[in-house]
Each structure stands twice: as C-alpha cells, then as structure tokens.
Design a protein around this motif. Sequence first.
Motif, short mmCIF file in Angstrom:
data_model
loop_
_atom_site.label_atom_id
_atom_site.label_comp_id
_atom_site.label_asym_id
_atom_site.label_seq_id
_atom_site.Cartn_x
_atom_site.Cartn_y
_atom_site.Cartn_z
N ASP A 179 60.17 126.80 -12.20
CA ASP A 179 60.95 125.82 -11.44
C ASP A 179 60.56 124.42 -11.93
O ASP A 179 59.46 123.94 -11.66
N LYS A 188 55.28 125.44 -11.13
CA LYS A 188 55.71 126.49 -10.20
C LYS A 188 56.32 127.63 -11.01
O LYS A 188 57.35 127.46 -11.65
N ILE A 190 57.40 131.82 -10.97
CA ILE A 190 57.70 133.00 -10.16
C ILE A 190 57.99 134.16 -11.10
O ILE A 190 58.80 134.03 -12.02
N TYR A 215 54.21 134.66 -6.76
CA TYR A 215 54.57 133.25 -6.69
C TYR A 215 53.30 132.43 -6.95
O TYR A 215 52.26 132.67 -6.35
N TYR A 216 53.40 131.43 -7.85
CA TYR A 216 52.24 130.60 -8.17
C TYR A 216 52.70 129.15 -8.29
O TYR A 216 53.72 128.85 -8.94
N GLU A 217 51.95 128.24 -7.64
CA GLU A 217 52.30 126.82 -7.69
C GLU A 217 51.03 125.97 -7.70
O GLU A 217 50.12 126.18 -6.90
N GLU A 218 50.98 124.99 -8.61
CA GLU A 218 49.88 124.04 -8.68
C GLU A 218 50.26 122.78 -7.92
O GLU A 218 51.41 122.34 -7.98
N HIS A 219 49.28 122.17 -7.23
CA HIS A 219 49.51 120.95 -6.45
C HIS A 219 48.86 119.78 -7.19
O HIS A 219 47.69 119.45 -6.97
N ALA A 234 45.69 125.57 -5.83
CA ALA A 234 46.98 126.16 -6.20
C ALA A 234 47.34 127.23 -5.17
O ALA A 234 46.47 127.84 -4.54
N SER A 235 48.65 127.46 -4.99
CA SER A 235 49.14 128.48 -4.07
C SER A 235 49.51 129.73 -4.85
O SER A 235 50.11 129.65 -5.92
N ASN A 236 49.14 130.88 -4.30
CA ASN A 236 49.41 132.15 -4.97
C ASN A 236 49.76 133.19 -3.92
O ASN A 236 49.04 133.33 -2.93
#
Length: 481
Positions: A179, A188, A190, A215-219, A234-236
């Motif tokens: 994304d 982000k 997926i 799903y993986y996203e770095e902040h 990061a969210s996973n």
Amino acid sequence: MKIFDKYILKSFLEPFLATFFVVLFVLVMQSLWLAFDEIAGKGIDIFFILKFLGYLALMLTPTALPIGILLSSIMAMGNLSENYEMAAIKSAGISLKRVIRPLIILVLFVSALNFVFLNNVYPWATLKQKNLYLNIKKKKPALALVPGAFNTEIPGYSIKFDEKYGEEKNLLKNVQIADLSAAKGKIKVITAKKGIISSEEGSKYMTLTLENGNYYEEHINKSMSTKERKKMPASNATFKTYIINIDISSFNDDDTLDDEKIKEHHGMLSLAQLDSISKSQKIKYDEYITNNAKYFFNIIKAKKIHKYSDSLIDKKLDADILQNFNLKNKSIVLDESIRLLKRAMDRNKNQKQVFKTKRKLINLYDHEYNYRISFSLACLVLFFIGAPLGSIIRKGGFGLPMIMAIVIFVIYFFISQLGKNLAEESAVSALFGSWISTLILFPFGILLTRRATKGMGIFNIDTIFDTIQKIFNKIIHKTTS
C-alpha cells in the motif's frame, strides 16, 4: 544496359516484396501474441483491434525492411548464380559491381525512406499504439494485472501474485500488496494465499478480498534516519479475510480508447524532439551535479570540524579554559552533529541511485537519436552482406537464404542491443553504442563483396591447409637440424 538493369531490379523486387510482407506479418503476430492475454476477453470492438494491429505494423515496418532487403538480396543473387546466369553475365565482361549497381541505388532509396519513416511515421504509430494499448488495459483493470510482476497501474498500490485463474480470471494465488497511498514508501505490506477481485459495471471501486494472510505495517516518518526507523515499532497481524476497496475512478473516467495520455516516451518523439529534450535534461543534470558537489563539499567540511572538535575534547584542557566550556552541553551538540552527519550520509546513498537514473535517462534519449540514424542505414549494411553472400553460396529459394538471413540479423540485433545496454550504463558513449553494429558488420560486407567480385569463396580451405603444412614443415625442420 537499361534492359539489363530492369531485369536485375525485377529479380530483386519480386522476392523483396514477398519476404517483406511475410516478415512483417510474423513480427506483428509475435507482438500480438505477447499482448493477447491482456487484450482478449475485454469486449473490445473489432475496429479497435484492427487499429491496434495497424499501428503495430507501422511500428515494425522499419525492422521488417532491413530483414527483407537482406533475405531478398541473398535469394536474388543466389538464384542468378544457381541458374548459371551470373556465369553468363561474367563471361560477357560484366563485373559483380556493375550487376549490383542498380540495386545499390534502390537500397539507398529504401534507406532514405526508412529514415523518413523512423523520424515521422514510427513516433506517431508508437504514440497511438501505446496509448491505445493502455486504454484497452484500463477497460477492465482486474484483467490488466500480470502474474509474476509488480503491477503499478493502479495508483497507490503495487500488486504481485503468482497466478491468475478462474473462468473470469479474477482469482489470484499467493498475493503480495504494498500500500503506497501514504507516499511513505513500502511500509504497509499485505500477503495472502488467495485473492478475489470483484467490481460492478460503472463503479469507481474495485473490491479485493484476501483470504488467509498476514498484515505488516511500519510506523515511521520520512524525516527519520535509517537507524531511527529500525527502532520504531511495527504492527503485525494474521487474518482469515481482509477486504480492500481500491479506487479505480481514473480507469472509469469519460476516457475513450483514442485518448493520448502518454506523450513523452522516447519512441514517440522525432529526432528534433529527442535532441531538444536531451539538451534540456542535460541542463538539469548539470545543475543537479553542481548542487550535489556543493553538498558533498559541506559534508567533508563538517567531517573536518567534527574531527577537530573531538580532538579538543580528548586534550587535557587547562583549568582556566574549562571554566569557559560546559563539556556536557558540548557533548550533546557533538552527538547531534554526528546524527545529522549520518543522516546526510544516508541521503548520499539514495542520491547515488538518483544520479544513475538521471544519467541513464539522458543516455536513453541520446542513444535513440543516434540509433534512428544508424538503423536507417541497416538496409545498406545488410545488402552489402546479403548480395555477395548469395553470389558465393549460389543457392536461391527460401531454405538456406532464410536461415542465413535470420542468423545474420540476429547477430546484428544482438550487437545493437549490447551497444544500447552499454550506452545506457555509460560504459560507452551513446554515439558509439548506437553505431557499433554498423561499424562491425559493414567492413565484413565490404570484405564479402571483394571476395565475390574476385570469384573467391567465403574462405579458401586450401590456403588454410597450405599454411598449416608450412608451419608443420618448419617445426620438423627445426627438430631434425
């Protein structure tokens, strides 16, 4: 001699017209086959398909002309030699140079026509074909996605998958989506084992349903250094079903298949436009180099200051001097300087890729400009190879001449692509890279013409054996003496 010249021209033109249209048909069908998966099944009117094929034919005409010249010259001279007409011509005191003189004039005319075609018709056809192809792909964006590659046609997303299957080709296997809508890079991601694409007619959204994925996203922020990014959380998560609604309004605007949105591609420009854009790009490139040179100078200067500051801290300072400095604050300032310096070094690494991209773009325009000129002479170069070769092998028809023509053109094309790659990477100049195939093959054509004029073969096997025997006799003489 007018009757003789007409006969030679007729012997050449008949196979030339036949081979030209055969080669053009093969090239068009090959290009259509490569694009068939992305065109078929989209409900496109037959009129637009024929327009697409027409533009393809115009684009490939400059390539078909040299191949036709090469093949027909081998066939024409081979037929004359095979039927002993060439022997009769030579017995009448007419040399090979006199035989091919009207053909040289004809080929020069074809080369000039090819140059005009490359400078005017080819850019226009490329403009029409590429935009028509893009608009056809946009008719159904789900079918525009290609397996095994990163698809970036849909704004804000990079989609990759292994396989597209199902009756409507809307099922995806092993999907990976980046994304990019936040414009922060690939932060982000997926992944899913399966994806289902669905969209209603006229809707500005395409629904992508993902099943059994992660799903993986770095902040992070853009201003952060590489070291700071690594420290950020990061969210996973895993999911069974995940739905993404993708805005495809840009695909469903009031566009028609004749809209022209791509106009700056190097293949769509005339020689004058290529030269103008290349000059403007060089001015921007020089400004970029100058600004970065100043930036690098400031970095070197900062390094020296930093090194000098470290040496001041390490020294044993006098008590009176220590009263004028706060070493704790000074250490904080130096740490901040080091952090800024590391960030600048990270920026330099990114600038290296930008530098290569800008230089490659200029090389691309320069190579295209020079290659159009050199390729227009390909007809003449390949004629000087094909005509004497046909006279030497003494074989007409489509069999052996076709094989030899394919081999020779493949060699020409391979050398041309090698020159293009070297020129784009700045290994050689764009001028040399575009003319390298001509510089290599044209002397070979002159050599074949001389040997054919003297009635010699491509090489004399007896001469090779005589040379080997002389060397062998010398070795024996030295060993016995």
